[in-house]
Design a protein around this motif. Structure first.
Motif, PDB file in Angstrom:
ATOM      1  N   ALA A 119       0.994  -1.197   0.175  1.00  0.00           N
ATOM      2  CA  ALA A 119      -0.004   0.060   0.072  1.00  0.00           C
ATOM      3  C   ALA A 119       1.075   1.289  -0.085  1.00  0.00           C
ATOM      4  O   ALA A 119       0.420   2.148  -0.640  1.00  0.00           O
ATOM      5  CB  ALA A 119      -0.903  -0.023   1.083  1.00  0.00           C
ATOM      6  N   GLU A 120       1.999   1.235   0.929  1.00  0.00           N
ATOM      7  CA  GLU A 120       2.810   2.459   0.885  1.00  0.00           C
ATOM      8  C   GLU A 120       3.712   2.649  -0.385  1.00  0.00           C
ATOM      9  O   GLU A 120       3.703   3.785  -1.097  1.00  0.00           O
ATOM     10  CB  GLU A 120       4.200   2.224   1.761  1.00  0.00           C
ATOM     11  N   ARG A 149       2.188   1.687  -3.560  1.00  0.00           N
ATOM     12  CA  ARG A 149       1.150   2.220  -4.402  1.00  0.00           C
ATOM     13  C   ARG A 149       0.886   3.504  -4.106  1.00  0.00           C
ATOM     14  O   ARG A 149       0.650   4.310  -5.114  1.00  0.00           O
ATOM     15  CB  ARG A 149       0.066   1.142  -4.103  1.00  0.00           C
ATOM     16  N   SER A 150       0.854   3.855  -2.909  1.00  0.00           N
ATOM     17  CA  SER A 150       0.614   5.401  -2.465  1.00  0.00           C
ATOM     18  C   SER A 150       1.612   6.215  -2.896  1.00  0.00           C
ATOM     19  O   SER A 150       1.261   7.332  -3.720  1.00  0.00           O
ATOM     20  CB  SER A 150       0.648   5.555  -0.864  1.00  0.00           C
ATOM     21  N   TYR A 151       2.964   5.965  -2.977  1.00  0.00           N
ATOM     22  CA  TYR A 151       4.187   6.495  -3.492  1.00  0.00           C
ATOM     23  C   TYR A 151       3.986   6.475  -5.143  1.00  0.00           C
ATOM     24  O   TYR A 151       4.095   7.809  -5.648  1.00  0.00           O
ATOM     25  CB  TYR A 151       5.396   5.911  -3.252  1.00  0.00           C
ATOM     26  N   GLU A 186       1.213   9.068  -6.053  1.00  0.00           N
ATOM     27  CA  GLU A 186       1.750  10.489  -5.664  1.00  0.00           C
ATOM     28  C   GLU A 186       2.542  10.975  -6.902  1.00  0.00           C
ATOM     29  O   GLU A 186       2.403  12.087  -7.482  1.00  0.00           O
ATOM     30  CB  GLU A 186       2.694  10.627  -4.267  1.00  0.00           C
TER      31      GLU A 186
END
Length: 173
Positions: free
Chosen positions: A38-39, A41-43, A46
């Motif tokens: 998830a981190e 994918r979040s990056y 962004e």
């Protein structure tokens, strides 16, 4: 016998606890893995958002430059839909036709052409449409609001959307 039963019971409970611990450790590992994914994918999202913002800014700058050029040239510039209704005219085009830009928007370009010349004008635009090639010189007369006639020479090209579909014409007079 009670002691043996108690030992068996403790061992059974210990095995059950060990199994539960393994399940918990596996669940925690999976949760940590999901959090890491998830981190990542979040990056990535962004980065994609920043990339799109940069592209939108470049597009806005390009559109402003295009508008500035079109508005500042002394030649008339127009865009129509396929039936020939004005979708955009610059101030020079409006001046050449003797109308305001606002009055021309949505107006059929043929409404400005004398009836005897309309067939020739339609034929020229149809050739551009059929052949998918620009026309470098098309001459015709337009009627001005005061009844006077003005001889114009224009270049005409097709306008296509992002999918390549023919959606109108543009020209410089």
């Amino acid at each position: 016998m009670r002691v043996d039963a108690s030992i068996d019971s403790v061992e059974s409970i210990q095995q059950s606890l060990d199994a539960t611990n393994r399940e918990l450790e596996a669940a925690i590992f999976k949760a940590n893995q999901m959090a890491a994914d998830a981190e990542i994918r979040s990056y990535q999202l962004e980065e994609e958002i920043e990339r799109r913002k940069a592209m939108e800014k470049e597009l806005r700058i390009s559109e402003e430059k295009y508008r500035s050029i079109i508005e500042s040239i002394e030649e008339g510039y127009f865009e129509t839909d396929l039936p020939g209704r004005f979708k955009f005219v610059n101030d020079a085009m409006a001046d050449l036709l003797g109308h305001s830009s606002e009055a021309l928007l949505g107006m059929s370009s043929l409404a400005l052409v004398e009836e005897t010349n309309q067939k020739d004008v339609v034929g020229a635009f149809q050739r551009v449409y059929r052949c998918d090639e620009s026309l470098s010189s098309c001459c015709f007369e337009v009627m001005l609001p005061d009844g006077a006639k003005r001889h114009l020479e224009t270049s005409v090209a097709l306008v296509k959307n992002a999918e390549g579909k023919k959606i109108g014409f543009r020209g410089i007079v």
